[in-house]
Design an enzyme around this catalytic site. Structure first.
Site, short mmCIF file in Angstrom:
data_model
loop_
_atom_site.label_atom_id
_atom_site.label_comp_id
_atom_site.label_asym_id
_atom_site.label_seq_id
_atom_site.Cartn_x
_atom_site.Cartn_y
_atom_site.Cartn_z
N HIS A 29 0.83 -1.21 0.00
CA HIS A 29 0.00 0.00 0.00
C HIS A 29 0.86 1.26 0.00
O HIS A 29 1.63 1.50 0.94
CB HIS A 29 -0.90 0.01 1.23
CG HIS A 29 -2.01 1.01 1.15
ND1 HIS A 29 -3.24 0.72 0.58
CD2 HIS A 29 -2.09 2.29 1.54
CE1 HIS A 29 -4.02 1.78 0.65
NE2 HIS A 29 -3.35 2.76 1.22
N ASP A 31 0.20 5.50 -1.02
CA ASP A 31 -0.83 6.49 -1.36
C ASP A 31 -0.32 7.62 -2.24
O ASP A 31 -0.93 8.70 -2.26
CB ASP A 31 -1.42 7.08 -0.09
CG ASP A 31 -2.53 6.22 0.50
OD1 ASP A 31 -3.49 5.94 -0.23
OD2 ASP A 31 -2.43 5.84 1.68
N GLU A 130 -8.70 1.61 -2.60
CA GLU A 130 -8.85 1.68 -1.14
C GLU A 130 -10.26 2.18 -0.81
O GLU A 130 -10.54 3.37 -0.82
CB GLU A 130 -7.81 2.61 -0.52
CG GLU A 130 -7.86 2.60 0.99
CD GLU A 130 -6.76 3.41 1.63
OE1 GLU A 130 -6.43 3.12 2.79
OE2 GLU A 130 -6.24 4.34 0.98
N HIS A 157 -13.34 2.06 3.75
CA HIS A 157 -12.28 2.91 4.27
C HIS A 157 -12.69 3.24 5.71
O HIS A 157 -13.03 2.34 6.48
CB HIS A 157 -12.05 4.14 3.39
CG HIS A 157 -10.79 4.86 3.72
ND1 HIS A 157 -10.77 6.16 4.18
CD2 HIS A 157 -9.49 4.46 3.70
CE1 HIS A 157 -9.52 6.53 4.42
NE2 HIS A 157 -8.72 5.51 4.14
N HIS A 198 -8.95 -1.89 7.18
CA HIS A 198 -10.00 -0.88 7.41
C HIS A 198 -11.35 -1.46 7.79
O HIS A 198 -12.21 -0.71 8.25
CB HIS A 198 -10.19 0.05 6.20
CG HIS A 198 -9.18 1.14 6.09
ND1 HIS A 198 -9.18 2.24 6.93
CD2 HIS A 198 -8.13 1.32 5.25
CE1 HIS A 198 -8.18 3.04 6.61
NE2 HIS A 198 -7.52 2.49 5.60
N HIS A 219 -2.54 -3.17 4.57
CA HIS A 219 -1.79 -2.30 5.47
C HIS A 219 -2.46 -2.27 6.84
O HIS A 219 -3.22 -1.38 7.15
CB HIS A 219 -1.60 -0.90 4.89
CG HIS A 219 -2.86 -0.13 4.59
ND1 HIS A 219 -3.86 -0.62 3.78
CD2 HIS A 219 -3.28 1.10 4.97
CE1 HIS A 219 -4.83 0.26 3.68
NE2 HIS A 219 -4.51 1.32 4.41
N ASP A 301 1.97 1.96 3.79
CA ASP A 301 1.11 3.14 3.85
C ASP A 301 1.90 4.44 3.69
O ASP A 301 1.45 5.51 4.14
CB ASP A 301 0.28 3.19 5.13
CG ASP A 301 -1.02 3.97 4.97
OD1 ASP A 301 -1.37 4.34 3.83
OD2 ASP A 301 -1.69 4.22 5.98
#
Length: 360
Positions: A29, A31, A130, A157, A198, A219, A301
């Protein structure tokens, strides 16, 4: 592995060099697409070295990263149509990134793709959405994203979706709705992995019962060491061998240290509690003890949070973690399972035939 494969010069322990020859890091993961949207207008320029992000090519190489799941993320509070558009824009960012740096990145869909790309000395790039908001409640959108190469979708999420409960929202369904289970089954058919980071613990359990394919946690860390709701309980970790799935340990300090989490939630008053590479190593080793060596990986992350453990503040931070685990007595073979071999197995098991179905 091809002799052209890049081994991180930031790694110091000889056992880690041996491990990276067997399997480079596949990070679950990152971003960067969302961070680039927010601060660079989706520009793909300036990412070779010295970028304003936690991610650039030089630091990926120094971290030993040979495979990257790029997160394509839509804010949970967006209306459904906007969330779908937002996600497609981020998929477009990844495609433009690959076009801008063809000597560095190449799109991967299968485990064999990753191995072939490693053989060319490049970084395999995979897509992970995500949040179930990204499909706007539409299986047709899911199918179109699968055709573009989507390899996982995080079911929620930070907030519930109408068909699945989030870890950080008030539970409504007690797991998945009937439509949520249909989503998981369609993901199985398409070769899109169900990512259970999540989601609530009940959603984790429901999704694992529903899924005929391995799941991942792209993650997340271990609830036994840090009771953050984003982390995974031991009973769920213990179920991964039966499912074939993988927990990819996250580097976010709130998930690693209860002291840090309390400080962060309490307004960050007083000195920041130290979070170090040893915190991450402790979570990796706990996951190994409960889930087993074949069911662990790494999901940083990076570019999804501003603060990371000491020595691990950018994508080069995989190197000190791997060195520390080697110092703790990990073998090259076991480290290679953590870095990439376990995820490659999952990609293989959900690979060519299923992904081909997603292209039809």
């Amino acid at each position: 592995m091809s002799p052209n494969a890049v081994v991180s010069p930031a790694v110091t322990h000889p056992v880690v060099h041996q491990a990276l020859e067997l399997a480079q890091v596949i990070d679950g993961h990152n971003d960067l697409p969302h961070r680039a949207r927010n601060i660079a207008g989706y520009s793909v320029e300036g990412l070779l070295a010295g970028s304003p992000f936690q991610t650039d090519v030089d630091r990926l190489r120094r971290g030993g990263v040979g495979g990257q799941f790029w997160s394509v993320y839509a804010d949970s509070e967006l209306p459904a149509v906007e969330a779908v558009q937002y996600t497609f824009e981020q998929i477009d960012f990844v495609y433009r990134l690959l076009d801008r740096y063809p000597e560095v990145f190449e799109l991967a869909r299968t485990g064999d793709d990753v191995r072939r790309i490693w053989g060319r000395g490049k970084i395999a790039s995979l897509l992970g959405a995500e949040g179930g908001d990204s499909i706007g409640g539409s299986l047709a959108v899911l199918r179109m994203m699968a055709r573009l190469g989507l390899r996982y979708m995080t079911l929620t999420h930070n907030y519930n979706v109408p068909w699945a409960d989030s870890a950080t929202d008030e539970p409504v369904l007690g797991g998945l709705s009937d439509f949520g289970r249909e989503v998981v089954r369609e993901m199985n058919r398409l070769g899109v992995l169900a990512d259970l980071s999540h989601v609530s613990a009940d959603t984790m359990r429901d999704a694992i019962r529903t899924s005929s394919a391995p799941v991942i946690f792209s993650h997340s860390s271990c609830q036994a060491l840090c009771a953050h709701p984003r982390n995974v309980p031991d009973d769920v970790l213990a179920s991964l061998p039966g499912n074939g799935g993988v927990l990819m340990v996250a580097f976010v300090p709130m998930f690693l240290s209860e002291e840090y989490d309390a400080w962060f939630r309490g307004g960050q008053q007083g000195p920041r509690p130290p979070v170090t590479v040893d915190h991450v190593a402790d979570h990796v080793e706990h996951a190994r003890e409960v889930a087993g060596i074949d069911h662990i990986g790494l999901g940083s992350d990076y570019d999804g949070f501003d603060d990371f453990p000491e020595e691990m503040t950018s994508v080069s931070g995989f190197a000190p973690l791997l060195d520390r685990l080697a110092e703790r007595g990990w073998s090259a073979r076991d480290l290679s399972r953590l870095t990439g071999a376990n995820v490659l197995r999952v990609l293989d098991e959900t690979g060519a035939e299923s992904v081909a179905a997603g292209r039809r």
